[in-house]
Write an enzyme that holds these catalytic residues in place. Sequence first.
Site, mmCIF file in Angstrom:
data_model
loop_
_atom_site.group_PDB
_atom_site.id
_atom_site.type_symbol
_atom_site.label_atom_id
_atom_site.label_comp_id
_atom_site.label_asym_id
_atom_site.label_seq_id
_atom_site.Cartn_x
_atom_site.Cartn_y
_atom_site.Cartn_z
ATOM 1 N N CYS A 1 41.675 40.533 36.028
ATOM 2 C CA CYS A 1 40.709 41.739 35.548
ATOM 3 C C CYS A 1 40.166 42.049 37.050
ATOM 4 O O CYS A 1 39.513 43.255 36.825
ATOM 5 C CB CYS A 1 39.553 41.125 34.869
ATOM 6 S SG CYS A 1 40.250 40.348 33.193
ATOM 7 N N HIS B 1 33.674 45.791 35.487
ATOM 8 C CA HIS B 1 34.649 45.218 34.329
ATOM 9 C C HIS B 1 34.438 45.122 33.061
ATOM 10 O O HIS B 1 33.342 44.414 32.673
ATOM 11 C CB HIS B 1 35.596 43.929 34.624
ATOM 12 C CG HIS B 1 36.365 43.353 33.664
ATOM 13 N ND1 HIS B 1 37.413 43.716 33.011
ATOM 14 C CD2 HIS B 1 36.495 42.037 33.217
ATOM 15 C CE1 HIS B 1 37.882 43.116 32.258
ATOM 16 N NE2 HIS B 1 37.558 41.715 32.357
ATOM 17 N N ASN C 1 38.686 44.497 25.968
ATOM 18 C CA ASN C 1 39.000 43.884 27.318
ATOM 19 C C ASN C 1 40.313 44.520 27.631
ATOM 20 O O ASN C 1 41.011 43.644 27.131
ATOM 21 C CB ASN C 1 38.488 42.685 27.369
ATOM 22 C CG ASN C 1 38.617 41.992 28.667
ATOM 23 O OD1 ASN C 1 39.603 42.421 29.530
ATOM 24 N ND2 ASN C 1 38.385 40.646 28.921
#
Length: 343
Positions: free
Chosen positions: A122, A268, A299
């Site tokens: 990420c 993020h 996500n």
Amino acid sequence: MSKIKPSKGAPYARILGVGGYRPTRVVPNEVILEKIDSSDEWIRSRSGIETRHWAGPEETVAAMAIEASGKAIADAGIDAEQIGAVVVSTVSHFSQTPAVATEIADKLGTDKAAAFDISAGCAGFGYGLTLAKGMVVEGSAEYVLVIGVERLSDLTDLEDRATAFLFGDGAGAVVVGPSTEPAIGPTVWGSEGDKSETIKQTVPWDRFRIGDVSELPVDSEGNIKFPAITQEGQAVFRWAVFEMAKVAQQALDAAGITPDDLDVFIPHQANVRIIDSMVKTLKLPEHVTVARDIRTTGNTSAASIPLAMERLLATGEAKSGDTALVIGFGAGLVYAATVVTLP
């Protein structure tokens, strides 16, 4: 005295264009609930996620990346032939070699651009952005395409109550090029490998080669499960909330600005509660626009920051020239934060 000529690049680098691609299939929480004992209210309260996008058979990692990249190149106002390097961050391209970046560079029509993949979970977009800035300033490429792309639906265990609802698919891309003034700040990045077990792949690929499948996980019907991403939710939450707020502040300090100087915060998109906690810890003023793209995108790991950036600009919630703090964090555990001027 050195015989090597000094490199000559641009004095500074900036993001010149951004593009995104979300798969056509929208998946509501009700679909996730078919295989886990939970509720729509629980998913929303724990993560903020209402829907996510899952890729179809034709929406491959390369195909999604190419769509997002084409938009970024057009937004930057350049031609694909001017791209000198293509950097792709992904953990869901299943061919170990060659890098998917080479296929993307070719199909976009670049002129034999350097092309490679990176695996930084990420935080991958921040890693790629830092590499791109270095190439532009050093002079090895005038324009660099940085892509974050994931098909995390391929790595999701739909029977895992802790993670089944989290992940989505998509691609985000930016073009980094020369600038006459600072527009990408110093990067604060690093890793904490002692915490690597908190986010990981359930089963390494080579376990399927050994032949003994007795210890491989199976689903409710007795079928061997494909490797998936798993995490220790509470440990990751605590680390992200407390440690990443410190990193974000360090990035602000390195750029020589304060929270009052910010226009936009693009973390993020891991969890709305993490985002809200970071906003509180950083004491961000009310005027700062905060990306919460996770609500409808989920996500998407390396793709989450450029996708959120693209949406904020497209909706007018952010505008060209705004000062934005971006921070990515995830498996490794790794992180990267910097301050940028939006394209």
